[in-house]
Design a protein around this motif. Structure first.
Motif, PDB file in Angstrom:
ATOM      1  N   HIS A 263       1.262  -1.090  -0.047  1.00  0.00           N
ATOM      2  CA  HIS A 263       0.167  -0.107  -0.208  1.00  0.00           C
ATOM      3  C   HIS A 263       0.609   1.065  -0.133  1.00  0.00           C
ATOM      4  O   HIS A 263       0.481   2.480  -0.680  1.00  0.00           O
ATOM      5  CB  HIS A 263      -0.166   0.211   1.091  1.00  0.00           C
TER       6      HIS A 263
ATOM      7  N   GLY B 118       0.806   4.540  -3.200  1.00  0.00           N
ATOM      8  CA  GLY B 118       0.509   5.471  -2.649  1.00  0.00           C
ATOM      9  C   GLY B 118       1.532   6.271  -3.431  1.00  0.00           C
ATOM     10  O   GLY B 118       1.177   7.080  -3.387  1.00  0.00           O
TER      11      GLY B 118
ATOM     12  N   LYS C 251       1.587   6.858  -6.515  1.00  0.00           N
ATOM     13  CA  LYS C 251       0.302   7.421  -7.043  1.00  0.00           C
ATOM     14  C   LYS C 251       0.483   9.306  -7.195  1.00  0.00           C
ATOM     15  O   LYS C 251       0.051  10.344  -7.665  1.00  0.00           O
ATOM     16  CB  LYS C 251      -1.266   7.359  -6.372  1.00  0.00           C
TER      17      LYS C 251
ATOM     18  N   MET D 207      -2.574   9.022   0.235  1.00  0.00           N
ATOM     19  CA  MET D 207      -1.773   7.767   0.550  1.00  0.00           C
ATOM     20  C   MET D 207      -4.303   6.917   1.403  1.00  0.00           C
ATOM     21  O   MET D 207      -3.879   6.015   1.379  1.00  0.00           O
ATOM     22  CB  MET D 207      -1.235   7.872   2.291  1.00  0.00           C
TER      23      MET D 207
ATOM     24  N   VAL E 166      -5.181   5.566  -1.932  1.00  0.00           N
ATOM     25  CA  VAL E 166      -5.693   4.405  -2.093  1.00  0.00           C
ATOM     26  C   VAL E 166      -5.581   2.804  -1.044  1.00  0.00           C
ATOM     27  O   VAL E 166      -5.356   2.085  -1.387  1.00  0.00           O
ATOM     28  CB  VAL E 166      -3.486   4.510  -2.722  1.00  0.00           C
ATOM     29  N   THR E 167      -5.057   3.851  -0.088  1.00  0.00           N
ATOM     30  CA  THR E 167      -4.873   2.943   0.857  1.00  0.00           C
ATOM     31  C   THR E 167      -7.117   1.978   1.396  1.00  0.00           C
ATOM     32  O   THR E 167      -7.481   1.291   1.918  1.00  0.00           O
ATOM     33  CB  THR E 167      -4.644   2.440   2.086  1.00  0.00           C
TER      34      THR E 167
END
Ligand SMILES: [Zn+2]
Length: 713
Positions: A412, A416, A419, A438, A441-442
């Protein structure tokens, strides 16, 4: 349409694309504001590209330059930062234009229709007060130090707008192309790819090309007599490691691991290196350890080391740190100082990660163990505090990323980061935006993380230790052992040999650092003779009570592969065994002051105080020592020589004059310490008149700076 034009258009499109993306991300906010205020649309000026041509003139330390900016017009005037410049031409689209200038800002009134693309051309001349440093152009300096002369720049904190009209605001990202005209016999390095070198009669013009936008503070150039080592990364990016030609033997130790670090960072970060090439270049008396100018890191030449000095201080960490900035700071740039974590914390963390992968020995967790204690003792600052110290931004910043990764997991975390860098590439970003990426994404809320690591002032030492213990079983044992020892000190210390037996190098170093004076002589002996040089060095640095049985061990250290160990051993033996002083001095190889620095100085001082050395020799040593206060030598050496001469009461007029000049030096730490020393000297009745007479030889500007420190208190 020429090919050159096509290339330009492609670049403009790229820049527009990045900018549009950033605007789209902001659109909801803009929309709300528009609804509330019902104002007419307001367009900002947007600068797309800048072609800079500069000609440094050594004689009067001046820059003669031309710059052409292509920009999209808005409603407001275009404001450029420009310090104390004299303009000979200010044209828009080839025509003379009205402008306002107050020695600080250059303002071009709005022209054409909003959205038009215009070309602003400026010719100027400037004598930069800071930011461009002409170093060692006096003949004497060059005979003493073959690394000189040099010219180099430092933009961050010093402002590029002192040598080219540009943009102090980091949010104005521009595709810059630099051309530099200079004496043909020197090497010129700047951001970007060297496209062409134009040969003129007595000089050359080096043309550099960049393809992506960056903030002005990352512009840089350097000039000197350099050779270059060429490498290529796994992904095919050219890496050029520069060195002053006299230091060719230092290239391997200085740049050790460079390619491994580069390849590691590209893989670990998961986003390709964002620039055309990467260059690193050492300069004399640099203001900091290193500066991550886009694709062109400059660093202090005290990191140019041979394989012996490598074991004392080396470039590896700075190398990795500045390289990591090429993503964190240069590709994505903070919006303001409260987002500084995104630069320094990230560069620090990724540099530790790289060393962990390359050097092994659980580098990351042991390093964090060390910095956790500094942070616990520090005054405690929030990472979001725009005025936080370096310790907070760098070390607490690295800690915060370590903690974030621990809570998200590797997969993750990496997703992140990727991204984040992709989404905000070539734009500016806040910590809040990073956190949103973050969390998105997670799918995980990071509220706790934000409050513990970003907003809280205190360093969460307990939480930190628990995280380390999970990752490194040896740290866990150490923490347990420390806890037991605090309950029962005697049996704790008594169990040290048992712990030592099973310990790896970092733990041995840690135990030596913390408990050497309390260790039994047997264990002290083991530490002083450990296989690892850093453990031996730590042990020697704590050796205060000199047991006779240590004598042969310490004598062996006079030839260690470390100048710092040789110096400590020499001082220890010289003071404990006066009858052998001459032998010790003979046994140590110091090399020149450019190799061993402080060891050479210490050796000279001890030789001056040793009986049995002929007066001729002593005179020779004294003369050698006194030359090291001159500006040809690195400021660290000059400062130490000042202190030695002060203690020896061995000031010659030229040394005092060097001290006076040192009080105006651009390196803050050196300048301040020189001023302190001068203030102390000025209080001595026999020194004050000498200093007054010598100060009359300073330039008027220098005298003004120095005068307050000559006053009697
Ligand atoms: Zn940094």
């Amino acid at each position: 349409m020429s090919l050159y034009r096509i290339a330009l258009q492609v670049r403009y499109f790229g820049k527009l694309y990045h900018k549009t993306k950033a605007l789209l991300q902001k659109q909801t906010i803009t929309f709300c504001i528009a609804l509330c205020l019902c104002v007419a649309s307001w367009a900002q000026q947007d600068v797309l590209s800048g072609d800079i041509y500069v000609r440094p003139e050594v004689q009067d330390k001046t820059i003669v330059g031309e710059v052409t900016y292509t920009y999209i017009t808005g409603n407001d005037s275009l404001r450029l930062d420009a310090h104390n410049m004299i303009f000979s031409k200010v044209h828009v689209n080839g025509k003379k234009t009205a402008y306002a200038y107050d020695t600080r800002f250059l303002r071009i009134p709005p022209m054409g229709a909003v959205g038009d693309t215009l070309e602003l051309s400026i010719s100027y001349r400037v004598q930069p007060k800071q930011t461009v440093y002409f170093v060692g152009w006096e003949e004497e300096a060059q005979t003493r130090n073959p690394r000189l002369p040099q010219i180099w720049t430092q933009g961050q904190g010093k402002y590029t707008s002192h040598w080219v009209p540009s943009f102090d605001r980091m949010s104005e990202k521009v595709v810059f192309d630099l051309s530099i005209a200079f004496d043909a016999k020197y090497t010129v390095v700047a951001n970007g790819k060297l496209k062409q070198v134009e040969e003129k009669d007595s000089y050359k013009i080096w043309h550099f090309d960049m393809q992506k936008p960056m903030s002005s503070y990352l512009l840089a150039f350097a000039i000197g007599d350099y050779g270059v080592q060429e490498l290529t990364s796994k992904s095919g990016i050219p890496i050029r490691n520069y060195f002053t030609k006299v230091d060719s033997l230092k290239v391997e130790p200085t740049y050790r691991h460079t390619q491994a670090i580069f390849d590691f960072l590209e893989t670990e970060i998961g986003v390709p290196y964002p620039w055309q090439n990467y260059k690193q270049l050492p300069v004399h008396d640099f203001l900091y350890a290193g500066m991550e100018n886009t694709g062109a890191t400059l660093f202090s030449d005290r990191y140019m080391v041979d394989s012996v000095a490598f074991n004392d201080e080396n470039y590896v960490n700075v190398n990795a740190h500045e390289m990591a900035h090429q993503w964190f700071g240069n590709l994505v740039t903070e919006v303001g100082a409260k987002d500084h974590w995104l630069h320094e914390g990230f560069a620090t963390y990724y540099a530790y990660l790289a060393q962990d992968a390359i050097l092994g020995k659980r580098f990351l967790t042991w390093k964090l163990y060390e910095t956790a204690r500094q942070l616990r003792e520090g005054k405690g600052q929030a990472l979001l505090d725009p005025k936080a110290s370096s310790l907070t931004f760098y070390e607490k910043g690295a800690w915060a990323l370590f903690a974030l990764r621990e809570s998200l997991g590797d997969v993750h975390f990496k997703r992140g980061i990727k991204k984040f860098l992709t989404e905000y590439a070539y734009t500016n970003v806040t910590v809040a935006q990073f956190m949103t990426v973050m969390e998105t994404v997670t799918g995980q809320s990071l509220t706790d993380f934000k409050s513990i690591w970003l907003k809280n002032e205190s360093f969460p030492y307990q939480v930190a230790m628990e995280l380390l213990a999970k990752r490194n079983s040896e740290i866990q044992s150490l923490l347990n052992w420390n806890q037991n020892k605090s309950k029962d000190t005697v049996s704790g210390i008594a169990s040290l040999p048992k712990v030592w037996k099973k310990a790896t190098t970092p733990l041995k170093k840690e135990l030596t650092q913390a408990y050497f004076p309390q260790m039994e002589v047997d264990l002290q002996t083991l530490a002083l003779q450990d296989d690892d040089l850093q453990v031996r060095k730590t042990a020697l640095s704590h050796l205060k009570e000199f047991q006779l049985e240590f004598n042969p061990i310490v004598e062996n250290m006079l030839t260690e592969k470390s100048y710092a160990i040789r110096e400590m051993a020499l001082f220890a033996l010289w003071s404990h065994f006066p009858e052998n002083r001459l032998d010790y001095l003979k046994k140590v190889t110091t090399g020149t002051v450019f190799e061993s620095g402080s060891l050479r100085l210490g050796w000279l001082v001890l030789a001056l105080m040793t009986e049995g050395i002929s007066p001729d020799k002593q005179r020779e040593y004294y003369l050698e020592l006194t030359q090291y206060t001159g500006s040809a030598y690195p400021f660290e050496i000059r400062l130490q020589t000042f202190y030695y001469l002060h203690n020896l009461k061995g000031w010659q007029d030229r040394n005092l004059f060097d001290l006076l000049q040192a009080c105006t030096h651009p390196v803050w730490r050196f300048r301040e310490q020189s001023r302190e020393l001068l203030k102390a000297l000025a209080q001595q009745p026999e020194m004050a008149p000498r200093l007054q007479i010598l100060s009359s030889r300073l330039t008027e500007k220098e005298r003004k700076i120095v005068e307050p420190y000559l006053k009697k208190e």
